[in-house]
Write a protein that holds these residues in place. Structure first.
Motif, PDB file in Angstrom:
ATOM      1  N   PRO A  31       3.839  -6.299   2.783  1.00  0.00           N
ATOM      2  CA  PRO A  31       3.919  -6.896   4.102  1.00  0.00           C
ATOM      3  C   PRO A  31       2.552  -7.377   4.582  1.00  0.00           C
ATOM      4  O   PRO A  31       1.562  -7.087   3.917  1.00  0.00           O
ATOM      5  N   PRO A  32       2.483  -8.129   5.698  1.00  0.00           N
ATOM      6  CA  PRO A  32       3.530  -8.407   6.681  1.00  0.00           C
ATOM      7  C   PRO A  32       4.441  -9.551   6.249  1.00  0.00           C
ATOM      8  O   PRO A  32       4.314 -10.074   5.136  1.00  0.00           O
ATOM      9  N   GLU A  33       5.339  -9.957   7.173  1.00  0.00           N
ATOM     10  CA  GLU A  33       6.265 -11.048   6.897  1.00  0.00           C
ATOM     11  C   GLU A  33       5.515 -12.370   6.813  1.00  0.00           C
ATOM     12  O   GLU A  33       4.427 -12.534   7.365  1.00  0.00           O
ATOM     13  N   VAL A  34       6.146 -13.324   6.115  1.00  0.00           N
ATOM     14  CA  VAL A  34       5.556 -14.647   5.988  1.00  0.00           C
ATOM     15  C   VAL A  34       6.654 -15.696   6.119  1.00  0.00           C
ATOM     16  O   VAL A  34       7.811 -15.450   5.740  1.00  0.00           O
ATOM     17  N   LEU A  35       6.319 -16.840   6.693  1.00  0.00           N
ATOM     18  CA  LEU A  35       7.216 -17.987   6.728  1.00  0.00           C
ATOM     19  C   LEU A  35       6.752 -18.961   5.655  1.00  0.00           C
ATOM     20  O   LEU A  35       5.571 -19.288   5.572  1.00  0.00           O
ATOM     21  N   ALA A  36       7.684 -19.416   4.806  1.00  0.00           N
ATOM     22  CA  ALA A  36       7.333 -20.310   3.705  1.00  0.00           C
ATOM     23  C   ALA A  36       8.338 -21.444   3.629  1.00  0.00           C
ATOM     24  O   ALA A  36       9.479 -21.323   4.088  1.00  0.00           O
ATOM     25  N   ARG A  37       7.910 -22.547   3.034  1.00  0.00           N
ATOM     26  CA  ARG A  37       8.817 -23.679   2.847  1.00  0.00           C
ATOM     27  C   ARG A  37       9.994 -23.252   1.984  1.00  0.00           C
ATOM     28  O   ARG A  37       9.815 -22.585   0.952  1.00  0.00           O
ATOM     29  N   GLN A  38      11.193 -23.626   2.381  1.00  0.00           N
ATOM     30  CA  GLN A  38      12.368 -23.300   1.596  1.00  0.00           C
ATOM     31  C   GLN A  38      12.245 -23.863   0.184  1.00  0.00           C
ATOM     32  O   GLN A  38      11.854 -25.006  -0.002  1.00  0.00           O
ATOM     33  N   GLY A  46       8.008  -6.988  -6.874  1.00  0.00           N
ATOM     34  CA  GLY A  46       8.286  -6.041  -5.811  1.00  0.00           C
ATOM     35  C   GLY A  46       9.709  -6.213  -5.317  1.00  0.00           C
ATOM     36  O   GLY A  46      10.586  -6.689  -6.043  1.00  0.00           O
ATOM     37  N   ARG A  47       9.927  -5.868  -4.052  1.00  0.00           N
ATOM     38  CA  ARG A  47      11.248  -6.009  -3.437  1.00  0.00           C
ATOM     39  C   ARG A  47      11.124  -6.900  -2.207  1.00  0.00           C
ATOM     40  O   ARG A  47      10.355  -6.601  -1.292  1.00  0.00           O
ATOM     41  N   MET A  48      11.870  -7.997  -2.197  1.00  0.00           N
ATOM     42  CA  MET A  48      11.757  -8.963  -1.114  1.00  0.00           C
ATOM     43  C   MET A  48      13.115  -9.508  -0.735  1.00  0.00           C
ATOM     44  O   MET A  48      14.045  -9.534  -1.543  1.00  0.00           O
ATOM     45  N   ASP A  49      13.199  -9.974   0.512  1.00  0.00           N
ATOM     46  CA  ASP A  49      14.405 -10.604   1.023  1.00  0.00           C
ATOM     47  C   ASP A  49      14.034 -11.967   1.576  1.00  0.00           C
ATOM     48  O   ASP A  49      13.020 -12.115   2.272  1.00  0.00           O
ATOM     49  N   PHE A  50      14.847 -12.973   1.264  1.00  0.00           N
ATOM     50  CA  PHE A  50      14.594 -14.342   1.690  1.00  0.00           C
ATOM     51  C   PHE A  50      15.716 -14.779   2.626  1.00  0.00           C
ATOM     52  O   PHE A  50      16.893 -14.739   2.252  1.00  0.00           O
ATOM     53  N   ALA A  51      15.352 -15.191   3.844  1.00  0.00           N
ATOM     54  CA  ALA A  51      16.355 -15.547   4.842  1.00  0.00           C
ATOM     55  C   ALA A  51      15.988 -16.881   5.486  1.00  0.00           C
ATOM     56  O   ALA A  51      14.802 -17.195   5.687  1.00  0.00           O
ATOM     57  N   VAL A  76      10.289 -14.445   4.683  1.00  0.00           N
ATOM     58  CA  VAL A  76      10.237 -13.534   3.541  1.00  0.00           C
ATOM     59  C   VAL A  76       9.750 -12.178   4.026  1.00  0.00           C
ATOM     60  O   VAL A  76       8.684 -12.075   4.641  1.00  0.00           O
ATOM     61  N   THR A  77      10.534 -11.136   3.766  1.00  0.00           N
ATOM     62  CA  THR A  77      10.177  -9.776   4.137  1.00  0.00           C
ATOM     63  C   THR A  77      10.211  -8.893   2.892  1.00  0.00           C
ATOM     64  O   THR A  77      10.796  -9.250   1.873  1.00  0.00           O
ATOM     65  N   GLY A  78       9.588  -7.734   3.007  1.00  0.00           N
ATOM     66  CA  GLY A  78       9.590  -6.800   1.886  1.00  0.00           C
ATOM     67  C   GLY A  78       8.193  -6.339   1.543  1.00  0.00           C
ATOM     68  O   GLY A  78       7.296  -6.308   2.406  1.00  0.00           O
ATOM     69  N   GLU A  79       7.998  -6.006   0.273  1.00  0.00           N
ATOM     70  CA  GLU A  79       6.678  -5.570  -0.169  1.00  0.00           C
ATOM     71  C   GLU A  79       6.463  -6.012  -1.607  1.00  0.00           C
ATOM     72  O   GLU A  79       7.383  -6.068  -2.414  1.00  0.00           O
TER      73      GLU A  79
END
Length: 222
Positions: A31-38, A46-51, A76-79
């Motif tokens: 972490p922390p969270e990040v905003l990225a281009r789709q 690691g472990r991440m979730d894309f929303a 993108v969240t996770g670690e």
């Protein structure tokens, strides 16, 4: 504001959240969270979730729909380690320190989720002009932009500065930005230069311009 382009951000960034894996790939520590281009994720460990990341309010949503501006973003969240890229374009990092940066939405790759953003119209350009809307990002944190080809950094305080709207990657949010029109009558009979409208910059600040007007659009059958 810090960036290797200004010479005040070294290539060895230690434990920074954003770092260049190489000139065409961004490495982000979560972490922390990040905003990225789709669609920009090329790998992660690691472990991440894309929303899907919405516009963040009705006002921003309407601006995105009406202008076509604003990068399509995912949260993108996770670690772990996240690796981002876009068409193998060169990547450049900026670290904002309670500052603002204006970015062409087509060139935005990623930003810290704690930063705020909005879509603004270039002065003198109505919606009918098309394409003259850009994203202003503010706060403290990292912003990653892409450039098609090696860019040039222009100091707008030295002289009136002009750039093609598709070639301007990002610029200081404090600059006065308008539209410069060089339309001539010859364009009506097919004798135009192809450069009838440019962005005009004045004030204290910089403009980053890429060596291209963007990736060519493939023709049918290619």
């Amino acid at each position: 504001m810090r960036s290797a382009l200004f010479g005040n951000l070294g290539s060895e960034q230690g434990n920074a959240t954003f770092a260049l894996q190489n000139s065409k790939m961004l490495r982000v520590q979560l972490p922390p969270e990040v905003l990225a281009r789709q669609g920009s994720m090329v790998a992660f460990q690691g472990r991440m979730d894309f929303a899907y990341e919405g516009a963040g309010g009705v006002g921003k949503l309407l601006k995105k729909v009406m202008t076509g501006e604003g990068a399509p973003l995912m949260r993108v969240t996770g670690e772990g380690l996240l690796f981002l890229a876009d068409n193998a374009d060169d990547i450049h990092l900026f670290y904002l320190e309670n500052e603002a940066l204006t970015v062409n939405g087509r060139n935005l790759l990623a930003l810290d989720a704690g930063l705020t953003w909005d879509i603004n119209r270039v002065q003198g350009a109505g919606i009918a002009a098309g394409g003259l809307f850009n994203m202003t990002i503010a706060g403290t944190g990292w912003v990653a932009v892409t450039a098609h080809g090696a860019p040039v950094m222009l100091d707008a305080s030295r002289a009136p500065t002009f750039a093609d709207g598709q070639s301007a990657v990002c610029w200081s949010a404090g600059l006065h930005v308008g539209v410069n029109r060089t339309f001539k009558a010859g364009a009506l009979i097919g004798r135009g230069s192809g450069e009838a409208v440019q962005l005009a910059f004045q004030g204290q600040g910089f403009v980053l311009v890429q060596a291209s007007e963007g990736h060519p659009i493939p023709r049918p059958g290619q």
